[in-house]
Design an enzyme around this catalytic site. Structure first.
Site, short mmCIF file in Angstrom:
data_model
loop_
_atom_site.label_atom_id
_atom_site.label_comp_id
_atom_site.label_asym_id
_atom_site.label_seq_id
_atom_site.Cartn_x
_atom_site.Cartn_y
_atom_site.Cartn_z
N GLU A 60 70.13 65.70 51.32
CA GLU A 60 70.05 64.83 50.15
C GLU A 60 71.43 64.29 49.77
O GLU A 60 71.57 63.12 49.37
CB GLU A 60 69.44 65.58 48.97
CG GLU A 60 67.96 65.92 49.14
CD GLU A 60 67.08 64.68 49.28
OE1 GLU A 60 67.53 63.57 48.92
OE2 GLU A 60 65.95 64.82 49.78
N CYS B 138 58.48 49.53 50.41
CA CYS B 138 58.95 49.08 49.10
C CYS B 138 60.47 48.99 49.06
O CYS B 138 61.07 49.18 48.01
CB CYS B 138 58.42 50.00 48.00
SG CYS B 138 58.51 49.27 46.34
#
Length: 593
Positions: free
Chosen positions: A133, A297
Site C-alpha cells: 500500500e 473508473c
C-alpha cells in the site's frame, strides 16, 4: 394567434441534484445504493481481479510480460478524455472467469493456461499489505511489482526491515521516488518491533485501526486497508481511486484536494457499508473499489463500458442523460444554470466563489447544444460527464531550479558525494554536490519552450563558486580543470523541476578534510544541506541506493566516456598516435540523454 412553446419541466432527479443543499445528498445517494454497489463490486472482483504479488499470486501476474511492465499499463494516462494510442480496451484486460463462492476465505486467482508460473505464491501477512500500500501511493502498479518482490526478498518480515540499515533500505527503494515513504516504513517497522509484542514477547502486527494509526507513517487509508484486508474489519480505505469512484457514483462536484478529500471522504467511505450484505467481505469490497478506480473508473473511463460492474450506478451518466433529454425537448439551459446557483452543498460549493455543480454541467450543456441533440451523441455526452468528475484541482506551477552539479572523481574511481539531511526533499539520499543559481524565465520567440537565463553569474563565476565550495571540503588545489557536459539533464519532482548542468573533473584527494563546507554563497545562490560527505565508489552507490537523478548523471558520464573512447580509438587507427590536443581530458564531452 401564434402558439406559445411549452417549456418542459426539469426532471426531478436533475432538479434535486442541481439544488441540493448539503453533503447529506451524496451520503444518502451512496447509502441507498450501497447494497447493489457492494454486491456488484464484490462479484466482479472475485471473478475478474488482477493477479498481483501482494495478493498472494505467483508469477506471472496478470498482463506480466517479463519486462517489468503490465500489458494493461497503458490504462494509466494523464488525460481524462483521451485514450493512449497503444491502449488496449479495458474489457480485454480482464479475462472471463467463473463466478466463485463468495463465502470462501480464499481469494480466487486468475487462471493461466498459457504460461507456467516462475515462482510459488507467497503467504500474505499484514506486513506485505502495508509494504504494497505504501509503494502504490502515487506509483503505478506496473512499476511497483518488481520493487515489491525485491523488497520482500530482502526484508521478508517487519523485524528484518527494522534491523536493516538506512542505506540498505534506500538501496531497495531507489528508483521508486518519494523517498520519504521508505523512511516512514523503516521508522514504522522499528516502532512495531519495539512496541507491539504479545505476552510471550513475540512481535505482532497491530490488529485494530486505532493501533495501526499509532505506527509512524500509517494514516487512515493504510490503516483501513490493512484492517479490512487482513482482519476483516468493516472500515473504509479511501484513496484517490476510491474518491473518483464515489464522486462519479454520487456526483460529487469537487476536487480531491479540497474538503472532499478530507473528513468527508471517510463519511462517504462508511456510507457504503449501510446496506452492504454480510456475505460481502470488507477486504474484498475495499480492494474491489480500488481495482475499479484503477481500471474501468480510472481518469479516462467512459462510465458506459458494458463490462463495468457499476455502469448502472453512476450518477454522472444519469445526470448527463437528464440534461440531454431536457435540452433536446427544448428546455432552456439558463434554467439549469440558475437552479445550480442555488446549491449550498459544503463539498460542491466549499467557498463562496466556487460552484462545482455549475462547473460540472457547463461542458455538458455545451456538448449537447453543439451536437444539435442528435441521439447518436448521447453516449459521448455521458462519457464527457463521467470524465469530468472529480473536478480538476487548481493548478500550481512547478518551481524551476537550475543546478550546477559537480561530479568529481579521484584516482581510486570514487566520487565526492554528500548525504542530505534527514528531513525534506530526498531526505537521507546520497548525491553529487551542487549549487542552485537564482534564475529568471523568459520565452524565446513566443514559443512554448522556456529559456533559462542566469541573473548575474557567468560560466566562469559558476566554476569559481563550485571550486570554493568543493575545495573547502577536500582541500585547496585538489580539483583539476572540469568540463561541462551538454545538454542539461531535466529531472521532474511533484512540485519542482531541476535543470542540471553537469561538470566533471578529477582530484587527487581521497579524504574529506572538513565535514561541512565553509563556502558562503552570494545572494541568489544556495547550496543544499548535507549531514556528511564521503568519497563513494559506484559499487557503494549501488549498495546504498541512489536516486534516479543520480542514475541519469552517471549514465550521461558513462555515455560521454564511451563516445570519447570510440573517437579516440578511431583517431589512433587513423594517425597511429594520440595528439595532446585530441586527448579526452582536453575535450568537452557532449551526450544526448
Amino acid at each position: 394567434m401564434a402558439l406559445r412553446s411549452v417549456v418542459p419541466p426539469i426532471p426531478p432527479r436533475l432538479a434535486s441534484f442541481l439544488s441540493h443543499q448539503s453533503a447529506a445528498y451524496h451520503v444518502k445517494e451512496l447509502e441507498t445504493s450501497s447494497e447493489h454497489i457492494s454486491q456488484s463490486l464484490s462479484d466482479w472482483y472475485l471473478a475478474s481481479r488482477r493477479k498481483l504479488p501482494w495478493r498472494g499470486d505467483p508469477e506471472p501476474q496478470d498482463g506480466w510480460n517479463g519486462s517489468g511492465t503490465l500489458d494493461g499499463s497503458a490504462l494509466n494516462s494523464d488525460s481524462k478524455g483521451k485514450k493512449a494510442s497503444s491502449q488496449k480496451s479495458i474489457s480485454s484486460f480482464f479475462a472471463p472467469k467463473p463466478k466463485p463462492d463468495p463465502t470462501s476465505l480464499a481469494t480466487p486467482t486468475s487462471p493461466n493456461t498459457t504460461t507456467t508460473p516462475r515462482a510459488a505464491a507467497m503467504t500474505i501477512t499484514p506486513y506485505h499489505v502495508w509494504i504494497s500500500e505504501i509503494m502504490l501511493q502515487q506509483t503505478r502498479v506496473a512499476a511497483v511489482i518488481p520493487f515489491f518482490t525485491k523488497w520482500i526478498a530482502r526484508f521478508p518480515t517487519v523485524s528484518d526491515l527494522a534491523s536493516a540499515t538506512e542505506d540498505d533500505v534506500n538501496a531497495h527503494w531507489a528508483g521508486l521516488g518519494f523517498y520519504r515513504r521508505a523512511k516512514h516504513l523503516h521508522n514504522g517497522s522499528k516502532y512495531i518491533v519495539e512496541n507491539c509484542k504479545d505476552d510471550s514477547g513475540e512481535v505482532v502486527f497491530p490488529k485494530t485501526v486505532e493501533d495501526l494509526l499509532k505506527v509512524p507513517g500509517i494514516g487512515p487509508y493504510t490503516a483501513g486497508a490493512i484492517a479490512s484486508i487482513c482482519y476483516g474489519i468493516r472500515t473504509p480505505a479511501v484513496d484517490g481511486n476510491v474518491l473518483r469512484v464515489w464522486s462519479r457514483c454520487t456526483t460529487v462536484c469537487a476536487n480531491v484536494k479540497g474538503k472532499y478529500g478530507g473528513p468527508w471522504s471517510q463519511v462517504l467511505g462508511e456510507a457504503i457499508y449501510k446496506g452492504c450484505p454480510n456475505t460481502v467481505r470488507s477486504g474484498v469490497l475495499n480492494q474491489a473499489i480500488m481495482e475499479l478506480g484503477a481500471t474501468y473508473c480510472q481518469n479516462q473511463g467512459s462510465g458506459i463500458d458494458a463490462s463495468d460492474p457499476l455502469k448502472e450506478a453512476y450518477g454522472t451518466t444519469k445526470i448527463a442523460e437528464d440534461i440531454f433529454t431536457y435540452l433536446r425537448a427544448g428546455g432552456p439551459a439558463q434554467d439549469l444554470r440558475d437552479l445550480a446557483l442555488t446549491c449550498k452543498c459544503e463539498i460542491c460549493c466549499e467557498s463562496p466563489d466556487s460552484n462545482g455543480v455549475l462547473a460540472f454541467i457547463e461542458p455538458i450543456i455545451d456538448a449537447v447544444e453543439k451536437s444539435g441533440g442528435a441521439t447518436s451523441n448521447l453516449d459521448e455526452v455521458k462519457s464527457l460527464a463521467h470524465r469530468s468528475l472529480p473536478l480538476d484541482p487548481p493548478k500550481k506551477g512547478k518551481r524551476d531550479e537550475i543546478l550546477h552539479v559537480a561530479v568529481v572523481e579521484n584516482e581510486k574511481g570514487e566520487f565526492l558525494m554528500g548525504k542530505r539531511e534527514s528531513s525534506g526533499l530526498l531526505a537521507g539520499q546520497w548525491e553529487f554536490p551542487y549549487i542552485v543559481v537564482k534564475i529568471k524565465l523568459a520565452k524565446e520567440g513566443g514559443g512554448k519552450e522556456k529559456q533559462f537565463t542566469q541573473d548575474t553569474f557567468s560560466d566562469s563565476n559558476i566554476t569559481e563558486m563550485l571550486n570554493s565550495y568543493l575545495s573547502s571540503l577536500i582541500g585547496e588545489e585538489k580539483i583539476n580543470v572540469r568540463k561541462k557536459l551538454d545538454p542539461p539533464i531535466v529531472h521532474v519532482f511533484s512540485h519542482v523541476r531541476h535543470f542540471m548542468n553537469v561538470e566533471v573533473g578529477k582530484t587527487d584527494a581521497t579524504q574529506i578534510v572538513r565535514s561541512e563546507s565553509e563556502f558562503s554563497p552570494p545572494n541568489g545562490v544556495t547550496i543544499p544541506a548535507h549531514e556528511a560527505y564521503e568519497f563513494v565508489s559506484k559499487d557503494d552507490m549501488k549498495a546504498r541506493g541512489v536516486t534516479s537523478a543520480i542514475t541519469k548523471v552517471l549514465k550521461m558520464i558513462d555515455g560521454g566516456a564511451k563516445k570519447t573512447s570510440k573517437a579516440t580509438k578511431k583517431r589512433k587507427n587513423e594517425s597511429g598516435s594520440e595528439s595532446k590536443e585530441d586527448s579526452p581530458s582536453k575535450k568537452v564531452i557532449k551526450n544526448d540523454v
